[in-house]
Design a protein around this motif. Structure first.
Motif, mmCIF file in Angstrom:
data_model
loop_
_atom_site.group_PDB
_atom_site.id
_atom_site.type_symbol
_atom_site.label_atom_id
_atom_site.label_comp_id
_atom_site.label_asym_id
_atom_site.label_seq_id
_atom_site.Cartn_x
_atom_site.Cartn_y
_atom_site.Cartn_z
ATOM 1 N N UNK A 79 9.130 35.866 35.061
ATOM 2 C CA UNK A 79 9.125 35.306 33.715
ATOM 3 C C UNK A 79 8.995 36.406 32.669
ATOM 4 N N UNK A 80 8.122 37.369 32.921
ATOM 5 C CA UNK A 80 7.936 38.471 31.968
ATOM 6 C C UNK A 80 9.241 39.232 31.768
ATOM 7 N N UNK A 81 9.980 39.464 32.846
ATOM 8 C CA UNK A 81 11.261 40.168 32.742
ATOM 9 C C UNK A 81 12.265 39.342 31.936
ATOM 10 N N UNK A 82 12.324 38.040 32.219
ATOM 11 C CA UNK A 82 13.228 37.161 31.479
ATOM 12 C C UNK A 82 12.861 37.124 30.000
ATOM 13 N N UNK A 83 11.558 37.109 29.723
ATOM 14 C CA UNK A 83 11.078 37.072 28.345
ATOM 15 C C UNK A 83 11.484 38.330 27.588
ATOM 16 N N UNK A 84 11.316 39.479 28.216
ATOM 17 C CA UNK A 84 11.709 40.736 27.573
ATOM 18 C C UNK A 84 13.210 40.763 27.288
ATOM 19 N N UNK A 131 0.848 43.708 31.755
ATOM 20 C CA UNK A 131 0.465 44.339 30.500
ATOM 21 C C UNK A 131 1.197 45.658 30.278
ATOM 22 N N UNK A 132 1.316 46.461 31.313
ATOM 23 C CA UNK A 132 1.952 47.771 31.145
ATOM 24 C C UNK A 132 3.431 47.625 30.823
ATOM 25 N N UNK A 133 4.119 46.701 31.500
ATOM 26 C CA UNK A 133 5.539 46.513 31.227
ATOM 27 C C UNK A 133 5.749 45.848 29.879
ATOM 28 N N UNK A 134 4.842 44.945 29.503
ATOM 29 C CA UNK A 134 4.933 44.330 28.182
ATOM 30 C C UNK A 134 4.729 45.340 27.079
ATOM 31 N N UNK A 135 3.767 46.236 27.256
ATOM 32 C CA UNK A 135 3.513 47.279 26.259
ATOM 33 C C UNK A 135 4.702 48.220 26.146
ATOM 34 N N UNK A 136 5.289 48.564 27.287
ATOM 35 C CA UNK A 136 6.465 49.445 27.267
ATOM 36 C C UNK A 136 7.616 48.792 26.515
ATOM 37 N N UNK A 137 7.882 47.514 26.798
ATOM 38 C CA UNK A 137 8.989 46.819 26.146
ATOM 39 C C UNK A 137 8.756 46.705 24.641
#
Length: 235
Positions: free
Chosen positions: A89-94, A148-154
């Motif tokens: 879901x996080x990947x789809x959201x980004x 969190x780390x991937x969200x912050x990077x995006x």
């Protein structure tokens, strides 16, 4: 001609121990993936207690013993399914937010995508389960840190790409977003709220995340003007 030693190494090939080990690992990863693929929709539809190991194995065209071999318990399989679905879901959201050109559009795309899925609620069930099964907590912890780390990077990438002025550090923004998402979605599911209502509530709670380059510049100009000249009301 001397006889070939009984233990002489054979030519590399299908019978090579290293090749066999790689093949075994590859087959194991494939089977784990098949079991996760089969278990996720059953868990989401029926819950932990309603989805039996036998049903999951049948859906994956596998044996029940393979579930216990790869995951040990149905609870461990449930938690791993929920963690994987949240990262998907996080990947789809980004990806959904990549086309955003303003901070407001970016936040709206994130909130709309997250609230359209039941993956957050699924993950929340895994969080509750790990409260009683601390042996499963490390997987949840790793998932949250990766989230969190991937969200912050995006988010940092979007800020840099568009020249936005973030109101918070990227890591803080990412952690805040997912904390709000989990809280709003859990409350909303309990109250029977629609995805549109959940999205609206998320946007209300999150507020502004950043200012666009133009907005930031105008704000500075207003601040400078107010600091150097009296306002019209004061004249």
């Amino acid at each position: 001609m001397a006889d070939k030693p009984a233990h002489a190494p054979s030519e590399p090939g299908a019978g090579d121990p290293k090749h066999a080990a790689r093949a075994t690992r590859s087959a194991g990863r494939k089977m784990r993936s098949l079991l996760l693929d089969a278990a996720s929709p059953l868990f989401r539809e029926r819950g932990l207690s309603g989805a039996s190991i036998t049903d999951i194995a049948a859906a994956a065209n596998a044996f029940p013993s393979q579930i216990t071999y790869y995951f040990r318990t149905k609870e461990a399989l449930f938690v791993e399914c929920a963690c994987r679905e949240l990262l998907y879901l996080a990947r789809t959201t980004e990806q959904a937010a990549l086309k955003a050109r303003t901070p407001g559009d970016y936040t709206h795309a994130l909130a709309e995508t997250v609230t359209a899925s039941d993956s957050v609620a699924f993950f929340a069930e895994a969080l509750t389960l790990t409260r009683r099964r601390q042996d499963l907590a490390p997987l949840v912890e790793r998932t949250i840190e990766r989230l969190h780390s991937e969200g912050a990077r995006a988010y940092a990438g979007q800020v840099a790409r568009h020249g936005w002025r973030s109101l918070r550090a990227p890591d803080e923004s990412s952690r805040r977003f997912w904390a709000v998402a989990i809280g709003v979605i859990l409350e909303g599911y309990a109250m029977g709220r629609s995805p549109d209502q959940l999205c609206g509530e998320m946007l209300r709670v999150l507020g502004e995340q950043a200012k666009s380059g133009g907005e930031a510049a105008r704000l500075r100009l207003v601040d400078d003007r107010n600091a150097s000249t009296p306002s019209d009301e004061e004249n």
